[in-house]
Write an enzyme that holds these catalytic residues in place. Structure first.
Site, PDB file in Angstrom:
ATOM      1  N   GLN A 100     -47.949 -65.456 -57.980  1.00  0.00           N
ATOM      2  CA  GLN A 100     -48.440 -65.322 -56.606  1.00  0.00           C
ATOM      3  C   GLN A 100     -49.297 -66.465 -56.185  1.00  0.00           C
ATOM      4  O   GLN A 100     -49.750 -66.692 -55.214  1.00  0.00           O
ATOM      5  CB  GLN A 100     -49.034 -64.103 -56.566  1.00  0.00           C
ATOM      6  CG  GLN A 100     -48.191 -62.851 -56.484  1.00  0.00           C
ATOM      7  CD  GLN A 100     -49.320 -61.555 -56.895  1.00  0.00           C
ATOM      8  OE1 GLN A 100     -49.218 -60.646 -55.979  1.00  0.00           O
ATOM      9  NE2 GLN A 100     -49.589 -61.335 -57.886  1.00  0.00           N
ATOM     10  N   ASN A 101     -49.452 -67.306 -57.227  1.00  0.00           N
ATOM     11  CA  ASN A 101     -50.778 -68.147 -57.110  1.00  0.00           C
ATOM     12  C   ASN A 101     -50.032 -69.613 -56.481  1.00  0.00           C
ATOM     13  O   ASN A 101     -48.931 -69.918 -56.835  1.00  0.00           O
ATOM     14  CB  ASN A 101     -51.131 -68.805 -58.632  1.00  0.00           C
ATOM     15  CG  ASN A 101     -51.871 -67.388 -59.080  1.00  0.00           C
ATOM     16  OD1 ASN A 101     -52.248 -66.536 -58.476  1.00  0.00           O
ATOM     17  ND2 ASN A 101     -51.948 -67.568 -60.498  1.00  0.00           N
ATOM     18  N   HIS A 118     -45.617 -67.273 -53.196  1.00  0.00           N
ATOM     19  CA  HIS A 118     -46.590 -67.363 -51.959  1.00  0.00           C
ATOM     20  C   HIS A 118     -46.928 -68.792 -51.740  1.00  0.00           C
ATOM     21  O   HIS A 118     -47.747 -69.058 -51.092  1.00  0.00           O
ATOM     22  CB  HIS A 118     -47.697 -66.500 -52.286  1.00  0.00           C
ATOM     23  CG  HIS A 118     -47.766 -65.339 -52.469  1.00  0.00           C
ATOM     24  ND1 HIS A 118     -48.829 -64.431 -52.899  1.00  0.00           N
ATOM     25  CD2 HIS A 118     -46.816 -64.514 -51.983  1.00  0.00           C
ATOM     26  CE1 HIS A 118     -48.420 -63.092 -52.731  1.00  0.00           C
ATOM     27  NE2 HIS A 118     -47.207 -62.844 -52.317  1.00  0.00           N
TER      28      HIS A 118
HETATM   29  P1  OAD Z   1     -56.627 -60.422 -56.496  1.00  0.00           P
HETATM   30  O1  OAD Z   1     -57.901 -61.143 -56.214  1.00  0.00           O
HETATM   31  O2  OAD Z   1     -56.134 -59.429 -55.561  1.00  0.00           O
HETATM   32  O3  OAD Z   1     -56.555 -59.792 -57.967  1.00  0.00           O
HETATM   33  C1  OAD Z   1     -57.001 -60.633 -58.999  1.00  0.00           C
HETATM   34  C2  OAD Z   1     -56.883 -59.785 -60.359  1.00  0.00           C
HETATM   35  O4  OAD Z   1     -57.316 -60.674 -61.433  1.00  0.00           O
HETATM   36  C3  OAD Z   1     -58.023 -58.447 -60.304  1.00  0.00           C
HETATM   37  O5  OAD Z   1     -57.314 -57.087 -60.484  1.00  0.00           O
HETATM   38  C4  OAD Z   1     -59.022 -58.957 -61.313  1.00  0.00           C
HETATM   39  O6  OAD Z   1     -59.688 -57.822 -62.067  1.00  0.00           O
HETATM   40  C5  OAD Z   1     -58.166 -59.880 -62.366  1.00  0.00           C
HETATM   41  N1  OAD Z   1     -58.850 -60.636 -62.951  1.00  0.00           N
HETATM   42  C6  OAD Z   1     -60.237 -61.037 -63.001  1.00  0.00           C
HETATM   43  N2  OAD Z   1     -60.581 -62.107 -63.760  1.00  0.00           N
HETATM   44  C7  OAD Z   1     -59.412 -62.171 -64.618  1.00  0.00           C
HETATM   45  C8  OAD Z   1     -59.258 -62.738 -65.825  1.00  0.00           C
HETATM   46  N3  OAD Z   1     -60.124 -63.840 -66.371  1.00  0.00           N
HETATM   47  N4  OAD Z   1     -57.990 -62.629 -66.379  1.00  0.00           N
HETATM   48  C9  OAD Z   1     -57.269 -61.774 -66.149  1.00  0.00           C
HETATM   49  N5  OAD Z   1     -57.430 -61.016 -64.878  1.00  0.00           N
HETATM   50  C10 OAD Z   1     -58.370 -61.399 -64.247  1.00  0.00           C
HETATM   51  O7  OAD Z   1     -55.239 -61.501 -56.644  1.00  0.00           O
HETATM   52  P2  OAD Z   1     -53.962 -61.328 -56.692  1.00  0.00           P
HETATM   53  O8  OAD Z   1     -53.569 -60.138 -57.267  1.00  0.00           O
HETATM   54  O9  OAD Z   1     -53.095 -62.453 -57.287  1.00  0.00           O
HETATM   55  O10 OAD Z   1     -51.771 -63.911 -51.036  1.00  0.00           O
HETATM   56  O11 OAD Z   1     -53.780 -61.403 -55.020  1.00  0.00           O
HETATM   57  C11 OAD Z   1     -52.245 -61.370 -54.703  1.00  0.00           C
HETATM   58  C12 OAD Z   1     -52.190 -62.117 -53.276  1.00  0.00           C
HETATM   59  O12 OAD Z   1     -53.450 -61.523 -52.455  1.00  0.00           O
HETATM   60  C13 OAD Z   1     -52.601 -63.659 -53.337  1.00  0.00           C
HETATM   61  O13 OAD Z   1     -51.471 -64.228 -53.882  1.00  0.00           O
HETATM   62  C14 OAD Z   1     -53.006 -63.935 -51.910  1.00  0.00           C
HETATM   63  C15 OAD Z   1     -53.840 -62.782 -51.603  1.00  0.00           C
HETATM   64  O14 OAD Z   1     -54.056 -62.366 -50.417  1.00  0.00           O
HETATM   65  C16 OAD Z   1     -51.677 -64.349 -50.215  1.00  0.00           C
HETATM   66  O15 OAD Z   1     -52.820 -65.168 -49.695  1.00  0.00           O
HETATM   67  C17 OAD Z   1     -50.533 -64.326 -49.083  1.00  0.00           C
END
Ligand code: OAD
Length: 248
Positions: A100-101, A118
């Site tokens: 998603q990154n 994305h």
């Molecule tokens: P989120 O910010 O929603 O979630 C990030 C996740 O990473 C959280 O559950 C954290 O607990 C976890 N996390 C934090 N630090 C970490 C680490 N060091 N190692 C592993 N995990 C860690 O991000 P996404 O789930 O990627 O879309 O978000 C999905 C989409 O929402 C993105 O692609 C973006 C956003 O809106 C768009 O912009 C369309």
């Protein structure tokens, strides 16, 4: 790579399809903000203003400034141990990364099969037709996209990223890849954004599945929860893959 301790095993016979679904958390330790953590981007910015076509129409400069900052920041970050280990795993398995990154840290680590559902910060496109292949092109990260810059079709240039409300293309191919996986890893995502968050349900019920996240996230049963940061959790994951491989 710890596989080197298993020299008697035939590399080709061992190859499995490893599919990885990654989110912002995998790049956090490289210095890229996540979205929904305490210090996340959507805690600092209003995503309706920043990441929707309506927000862009209303205030293109605000949106371009936001993405220009993210694009410039990519020049200052490097892949971390988690990205690097997933790249190294390709020596032993067929690894596909569905991310998603919008950063390119998986590619910079050396992963050769990366699918960005994305979009990608290092590319630009048309604001009239985001998916027009004639308009999608690489754009230098240190050159800001400005109001008035034009895409190949003459429309305002915009970053090649998906915004809320826009069509998520390629999902059937992505679902198929996950269905065919022998091992499935989900790392660094809060699983809040649909339909991407539903991808986790597409893996075969019997294949080993792993979820790396230092925080508590609700996930379906039958998945091993590795409650750790990506850079630590990835070593546990690799150990599990080696165990599975040695058992074959
Ligand atoms: P989120 O910010 O929603 O979630 C990030 C996740 O990473 C959280 O559950 C954290 O607990 C976890 N996390 C934090 N630090 C970490 C680490 N060091 N190692 C592993 N995990 C860690 O991000 P996404 O789930 O990627 O879309 O978000 C999905 C989409 O929402 C993105 O692609 C973006 C956003 O809106 C768009 O912009 C369309």
């Amino acid at each position: 790579m710890k596989y080197e301790h298993l020299p008697h095993l035939d590399k080709e016979l061992l190859r499995m399809k490893v599919v990885v679904f990654s989110g912002a958390g995998i790049s956090k330790e490289s210095g890229i903000d996540t979205f929904r953590d305490e210090d996340g981007l959507w805690k600092q910015y209003d995503c309706d203003q920043i990441a929707t076509p309506e927000g862009f129409d209303a205030n293109p400069k605000l949106v371009l400034d936001f993405y220009n900052e993210r694009r410039k920041n990519l020049l200052n970050v490097k892949p971390n141990h988690a990205h690097l280990m997933l790249a190294e795993l390709e020596q032993w398995h067929d690894v596909t990364i569905i991310t998603q990154n919008v950063d390119d840290l998986h590619e910079r680590a050396g992963s050769s099969h990366v699918i960005h559902i994305h979009g990608e910060l290092k590319k630009v496109t048309s604001s009239e037709n985001r998916l027009d292949p004639n308009c999608i092109k690489d754009y230098p990260l240190d050159v800001p996209i400005k109001v008035g810059d034009k895409a190949a079709d003459g429309s305002q240039l915009r970053p090649y990223v998906l915004w809320f409300g826009e069509y998520l293309s390629g999902m059937s191919a992505v679902c198929k890849l996950i269905q065919d996986a022998d091992i499935f890893l989900v790392v660094g995502t809060s699983l809040t954004v649909t339909p991407a968050s539903n991808l986790i349900y597409h893996a075969h019920p019997e294949v080993p599945k792993f979820f790396i996240n230092p925080e508590e996230v609700s996930i379906p049963s039958g998945i091993e929860y590795i409650k750790a940061k990506a850079t630590d959790g990835i070593d546990t994951f690799i150990d599990r893959v080696i165990e599975l491989t040695s058992r074959e």
